[in-house]
Design a protein around this motif. Structure first.
Motif, PDB file in Angstrom:
ATOM      1  N   ASP A   1     -22.689   0.829  -2.893  1.00  0.00           N
ATOM      2  CA  ASP A   1     -21.434   0.036  -2.950  1.00  0.00           C
ATOM      3  C   ASP A   1     -21.534  -1.196  -3.938  1.00  0.00           C
ATOM      4  OD1 ASP A   1     -20.267   1.780  -0.981  1.00  0.00           O
ATOM      5  OD2 ASP A   1     -21.253   0.493   0.686  1.00  0.00           O
TER       6      ASP A   1
ATOM      7  N   GLY B   1      -5.204  -0.364  -2.105  1.00  0.00           N
ATOM      8  CA  GLY B   1      -5.902   0.905  -1.371  1.00  0.00           C
ATOM      9  C   GLY B   1      -5.672   1.999  -1.877  1.00  0.00           C
ATOM     10  N   ALA B   2      -4.948   2.234  -2.967  1.00  0.00           N
ATOM     11  CA  ALA B   2      -5.029   3.491  -3.737  1.00  0.00           C
ATOM     12  C   ALA B   2      -6.297   3.773  -4.129  1.00  0.00           C
ATOM     13  CB  ALA B   2      -4.254   3.237  -5.043  1.00  0.00           C
ATOM     14  N   GLN B   3      -6.449   4.915  -3.974  1.00  0.00           N
ATOM     15  CA  GLN B   3      -8.186   5.432  -4.024  1.00  0.00           C
ATOM     16  C   GLN B   3      -8.199   6.664  -4.897  1.00  0.00           C
ATOM     17  OE1 GLN B   3     -10.765   5.076  -0.639  1.00  0.00           O
ATOM     18  NE2 GLN B   3     -11.163   7.406  -0.860  1.00  0.00           N
TER      19      GLN B   3
ATOM     20  N   THR C   1     -16.076   6.845  -6.427  1.00  0.00           N
ATOM     21  CA  THR C   1     -14.931   6.680  -5.609  1.00  0.00           C
ATOM     22  C   THR C   1     -14.569   5.192  -5.975  1.00  0.00           C
ATOM     23  OG1 THR C   1     -15.170   8.149  -4.244  1.00  0.00           O
ATOM     24  CG2 THR C   1     -13.491   6.681  -3.547  1.00  0.00           C
TER      25      THR C   1
ATOM     26  N   SER D   1      -4.802   0.269 -13.023  1.00  0.00           N
ATOM     27  CA  SER D   1      -4.029  -0.306 -12.090  1.00  0.00           C
ATOM     28  C   SER D   1      -2.522   0.009 -12.295  1.00  0.00           C
ATOM     29  CB  SER D   1      -4.305  -1.696 -11.785  1.00  0.00           C
ATOM     30  OG  SER D   1      -4.061  -2.505 -12.696  1.00  0.00           O
TER      31      SER D   1
ATOM     32  N   ARG E   1     -11.623   2.160  -5.135  1.00  0.00           N
ATOM     33  CA  ARG E   1     -10.139   1.947  -4.343  1.00  0.00           C
ATOM     34  C   ARG E   1      -9.823   0.403  -4.963  1.00  0.00           C
ATOM     35  NH1 ARG E   1     -10.410  -1.177   0.258  1.00  0.00           N
ATOM     36  NH2 ARG E   1     -12.602  -0.945   0.690  1.00  0.00           N
TER      37      ARG E   1
ATOM     38  N   ARG F   1     -17.712   3.064  -4.504  1.00  0.00           N
ATOM     39  CA  ARG F   1     -18.902   3.651  -3.869  1.00  0.00           C
ATOM     40  C   ARG F   1     -19.308   4.785  -4.657  1.00  0.00           C
ATOM     41  NH1 ARG F   1     -20.815   5.656   1.207  1.00  0.00           N
ATOM     42  NH2 ARG F   1     -20.502   3.476   1.783  1.00  0.00           N
TER      43      ARG F   1
ATOM     44  N   THR G   1       0.731  -1.298   0.032  1.00  0.00           N
ATOM     45  CA  THR G   1      -0.032   0.061  -0.143  1.00  0.00           C
ATOM     46  C   THR G   1       0.813   1.221   0.064  1.00  0.00           C
ATOM     47  OG1 THR G   1      -0.022  -0.156   2.390  1.00  0.00           O
ATOM     48  CG2 THR G   1      -1.832  -1.054   1.295  1.00  0.00           C
TER      49      THR G   1
ATOM     50  N   ALA H   1      -1.827   7.907   0.744  1.00  0.00           N
ATOM     51  CA  ALA H   1      -2.444   8.711  -0.019  1.00  0.00           C
ATOM     52  C   ALA H   1      -1.903   9.834  -0.516  1.00  0.00           C
ATOM     53  CB  ALA H   1      -3.885   9.263   0.592  1.00  0.00           C
TER      54      ALA H   1
ATOM     55  N   LEU I   1      -8.411  -2.936  -5.005  1.00  0.00           N
ATOM     56  CA  LEU I   1      -8.301  -4.222  -3.970  1.00  0.00           C
ATOM     57  C   LEU I   1      -7.224  -4.993  -4.272  1.00  0.00           C
ATOM     58  CD1 LEU I   1     -11.977  -4.794  -3.355  1.00  0.00           C
ATOM     59  CD2 LEU I   1     -10.606  -3.460  -1.970  1.00  0.00           C
TER      60      LEU I   1
ATOM     61  N   TYR J   1     -11.774  -3.475  -7.896  1.00  0.00           N
ATOM     62  CA  TYR J   1     -11.998  -2.407  -7.235  1.00  0.00           C
ATOM     63  C   TYR J   1     -13.205  -2.237  -6.144  1.00  0.00           C
ATOM     64  CZ  TYR J   1      -8.998  -0.303 -10.642  1.00  0.00           C
ATOM     65  OH  TYR J   1      -7.788  -0.207 -11.566  1.00  0.00           O
TER      66      TYR J   1
END
Length: 184
Positions: free
Chosen positions: A175, A84-86, A93, A76, A95, A113, A10, A13, A97, A110
């Protein structure tokens, strides 16, 4: 895909914009593209691209998809496969995975949201790119433009994303898990 595509740990941010900028600049120069040529191909302002490459601007999800598409790379890769990159755009949004690349192509996973009242349109990805989406909470309308489907919690759909496609939460935040398969 460049040789350094193995999964990585990770990233905080605040380090992500600089990492994205480094990767963008490297991919652009490896392809012999000028800043102006990549900006034009992606439909991004040249000044904005320069700021992104220098880590001075936090790009939106839409901008990153436009740039990755113009470079022929999965999103990616620009995120350095950092779990965890968002990244976000209005109404959505994403993120990261998981991401895995092999001789067959790349699979990216990913968590999404989606916010109600904002339809997010994603530009076409490369040929043969397929998206699989499962709604894990709420209701959403998703899919290829003009062929969207409405899904509730637990429902899933798949579409070829070589045309514009949309994501929109209905009534309340939603979600979802999105799996993107990009052929080699």
């Amino acid at each position: 895909m460049p040789a350094d595509a193995s999964p990585a740990p990770t990233t905080p941010a605040d380090a992500l914009p600089a990492l994205i900028g480094e990767r963008l600049r490297r991919a652009r120069t490896e392809r012999g593209l000028s800043l102006g040529a990549l900006a034009a191909a992606a439909g991004v302002g040249k000044g904005s691209l320069s700021e992104i490459e220098h880590g001075a601007r936090n790009p939106t999800l839409g901008t990153l998809y436009a740039l990755s598409g113009a470079l022929g790379l999965p999103l990616s890769w620009l995120l350095a496969e950092r779990v965890g990159a968002q990244v976000a755009s209005p109404g959505i949004t994403a993120r990261l995975l998981d991401a895995h690349a092999d001789d067959a192509g790349t699979v990216e996973v990913y968590a999404l949201r989606l916010e109600p009242g904002r339809e997010h349109t994603s530009a076409a990805h490369g040929p043969g790119v397929v998206e699989h989406l499962v709604v894990t909470r709420g209701r959403a309308r998703v899919g290829a433009a003009g062929a969207q489907v409405t899904l509730a919690t637990g429902d899933a759909t798949t579409w070829t994303s070589d045309t514009d496609h949309t994501y929109e939460a209905l009534d309340a935040p939603a979600d979802a898990v999105l799996v993107v398969r990009t052929p080699a």
